[in-house]
Design a protein around this motif. Structure first.
Motif, PDB file in Angstrom:
ATOM      1  N   ARG A 227      -0.278   7.314  18.177  1.00 45.70           N
ATOM      2  CA  ARG A 227      -0.927   7.359  16.873  1.00 45.70           C
ATOM      3  C   ARG A 227      -1.763   6.098  16.629  1.00 45.70           C
ATOM      4  O   ARG A 227      -2.901   6.193  16.148  1.00 45.70           O
ATOM      5  CB  ARG A 227       0.094   7.528  15.745  1.00 45.70           C
ATOM      6  N   GLU A 246     -12.465  13.246  10.439  1.00 45.11           N
ATOM      7  CA  GLU A 246     -11.391  14.181  10.097  1.00 45.11           C
ATOM      8  C   GLU A 246     -10.114  13.872  10.883  1.00 45.11           C
ATOM      9  O   GLU A 246      -9.004  13.904  10.338  1.00 45.11           O
ATOM     10  CB  GLU A 246     -11.861  15.613  10.365  1.00 45.11           C
ATOM     11  N   HIS A 249      -8.370  10.705   9.525  1.00 42.94           N
ATOM     12  CA  HIS A 249      -7.551  10.997   8.343  1.00 42.94           C
ATOM     13  C   HIS A 249      -6.267  11.721   8.745  1.00 42.94           C
ATOM     14  O   HIS A 249      -5.188  11.459   8.191  1.00 42.94           O
ATOM     15  CB  HIS A 249      -8.348  11.839   7.351  1.00 42.94           C
ATOM     16  N   LYS A 250      -6.379  12.618   9.720  1.00 41.96           N
ATOM     17  CA  LYS A 250      -5.208  13.369  10.175  1.00 41.96           C
ATOM     18  C   LYS A 250      -4.119  12.429  10.689  1.00 41.96           C
ATOM     19  O   LYS A 250      -2.947  12.549  10.306  1.00 41.96           O
ATOM     20  CB  LYS A 250      -5.619  14.350  11.277  1.00 41.96           C
ATOM     21  N   TYR A 251      -4.504  11.481  11.539  1.00 42.82           N
ATOM     22  CA  TYR A 251      -3.507  10.608  12.155  1.00 42.82           C
ATOM     23  C   TYR A 251      -3.062   9.486  11.220  1.00 42.82           C
ATOM     24  O   TYR A 251      -1.922   9.021  11.307  1.00 42.82           O
ATOM     25  CB  TYR A 251      -4.025  10.065  13.483  1.00 42.82           C
ATOM     26  N   GLU A 252      -3.924   9.071  10.315  1.00 42.18           N
ATOM     27  CA  GLU A 252      -3.508   8.076   9.324  1.00 42.18           C
ATOM     28  C   GLU A 252      -2.441   8.645   8.405  1.00 42.18           C
ATOM     29  O   GLU A 252      -1.525   7.930   7.975  1.00 42.18           O
ATOM     30  CB  GLU A 252      -4.719   7.625   8.502  1.00 42.18           C
ATOM     31  N   ASN A 253      -2.547   9.935   8.092  1.00 40.14           N
ATOM     32  CA  ASN A 253      -1.643  10.564   7.130  1.00 40.14           C
ATOM     33  C   ASN A 253      -0.513  11.355   7.787  1.00 40.14           C
ATOM     34  O   ASN A 253       0.276  11.993   7.086  1.00 40.14           O
ATOM     35  CB  ASN A 253      -2.443  11.492   6.207  1.00 40.14           C
ATOM     36  N   MET A 254      -0.450  11.308   9.092  1.00 44.17           N
ATOM     37  CA  MET A 254       0.533  12.123   9.804  1.00 44.17           C
ATOM     38  C   MET A 254       1.948  11.606   9.576  1.00 44.17           C
ATOM     39  O   MET A 254       2.230  10.420   9.700  1.00 44.17           O
ATOM     40  CB  MET A 254       0.213  12.125  11.301  1.00 44.17           C
ATOM     41  N   ASP A 255       2.838  12.511   9.234  1.00 45.83           N
ATOM     42  CA  ASP A 255       4.264  12.215   9.131  1.00 45.83           C
ATOM     43  C   ASP A 255       4.915  12.770  10.384  1.00 45.83           C
ATOM     44  O   ASP A 255       5.135  13.975  10.509  1.00 45.83           O
ATOM     45  CB  ASP A 255       4.846  12.866   7.877  1.00 45.83           C
TER      46      ASP A 255
END
Length: 276
Positions: A227, A246, A249-255
């Motif tokens: 990540r 895009e 943002h996906k990996y910054e916000n990934m849980d």
């Protein structure tokens, strides 16, 4: 056609240096120059390591000493391209100094060279013969194939220097990332250039604690490393294509849910564990 095999050599991989050089000396075609960018090895010691090789072979070896400059890994690799351009090299074959090339790698790349392509790539095997990245496509002509994972590395690829300009090389200095190869080939593909697979040969890839891929102790550390690397990668490339923004943002916000993550990777590499 002027052909060069090039690598960055560094102290942490010195245990593998003799095998690396012997891999080049064992190529069934010897129609190539050799460039070594010295990162952090004492220059006298490095020359001493080479002294036992025959004079005819050593005449083809050039060492560019960067040991006192404390350059970042990406800067050392850009130096390869600068040197190749300055020496009017047509085909630049890359090999990491902790890896080995099959003895026909150079001849296969030369034999299957096509000036239409900007880069060439071959299969990667582990030292016990396992295919590390199965199903590599015959042609790579779009960024889609390496958006979230990468099979194009500095140990299994070659570059058609006839398609590389000084301006392009200068622009690579924005690549402040450990994973320079992923950035490099993303940029080439974004420039609407394409690559071709070289069949019938391979690179033997060595995984160890001190290389960039890293041998990580747990699934959690592997996922976290992936990540971090992807966030840096997408941050660098977001200005070139909206898809990178895009993905950023996906990996910054990934849980990351470690119980649900697909642990497809049977080898201990950091990449390709978080993709959909």
């Amino acid at each position: 056609m002027k052909v060069m095999v090039a690598s960055v050599v560094y102290l942490e991989a010195l245990d593998f240096f003799d095998e690396f050089i012997n891999s080049l000396k064992s190529q069934d075609s010897q129609c190539f120059e050799i460039l070594l960018i010295n990162d952090n090895i004492n220059q006298c010691f490095l020359k001493k390591k080479l002294k036992d090789y025959d004079a005819q072979f050593l005449r083809r070896v050039s060492i560019v000493d960067k040991s006192g400059e404390l350059l970042e890994p990406y800067e050392l690799r850009i130096q390869i391209f600068k040197e190749a351009l300055a020496r009017n090299i047509d085909l630049l074959i890359l090999l990491d100094c902790d890896d080995l090339a099959k003895d026909n790698r150079v001849s296969c790349i030369i034999g299957q060279y096509n000036e239409e392509y900007a880069f060439f790539y071959n299969d990667i095997l582990s030292f016990d013969g396992k295919e590390i990245m199965p199903g590599i496509p015959e042609i790579t002509d779009r960024i889609d194939g390496i958006l979230e994972c990468n099979y194009l590395g500095l140990s299994n690829c070659a570059i058609n220097m006839r398609q590389i300009t000084a301006e392009f090389i200068k622009s690579l200095y924005e690549a402040r990332t450990l994973v320079f190869d992923w950035y490099l080939f993303s940029r080439i593909l974004l420039d609407k250039r394409k690559g071709k697979k070289i069949n019938g040969t391979c690179t033997y890839y060595r995984i160890h604690e001190k290389n960039i891929a890293g041998m990580l102790s747990s699934e959690k550390s592997r996922l976290e490393k992936e990540r971090r690397i992807k966030i840096i990668h997408y941050q660098l490339l977001k200005k070139y294509d909206r898809r990178f923004l895009e993905l950023l943002h996906k990996y910054e916000n990934m849980d990351i849910d470690f119980k649900q993550t697909d642990m497809r990777n049977i080898l201990p590499f950091w990449w390709n564990m978080l993709t959909n």
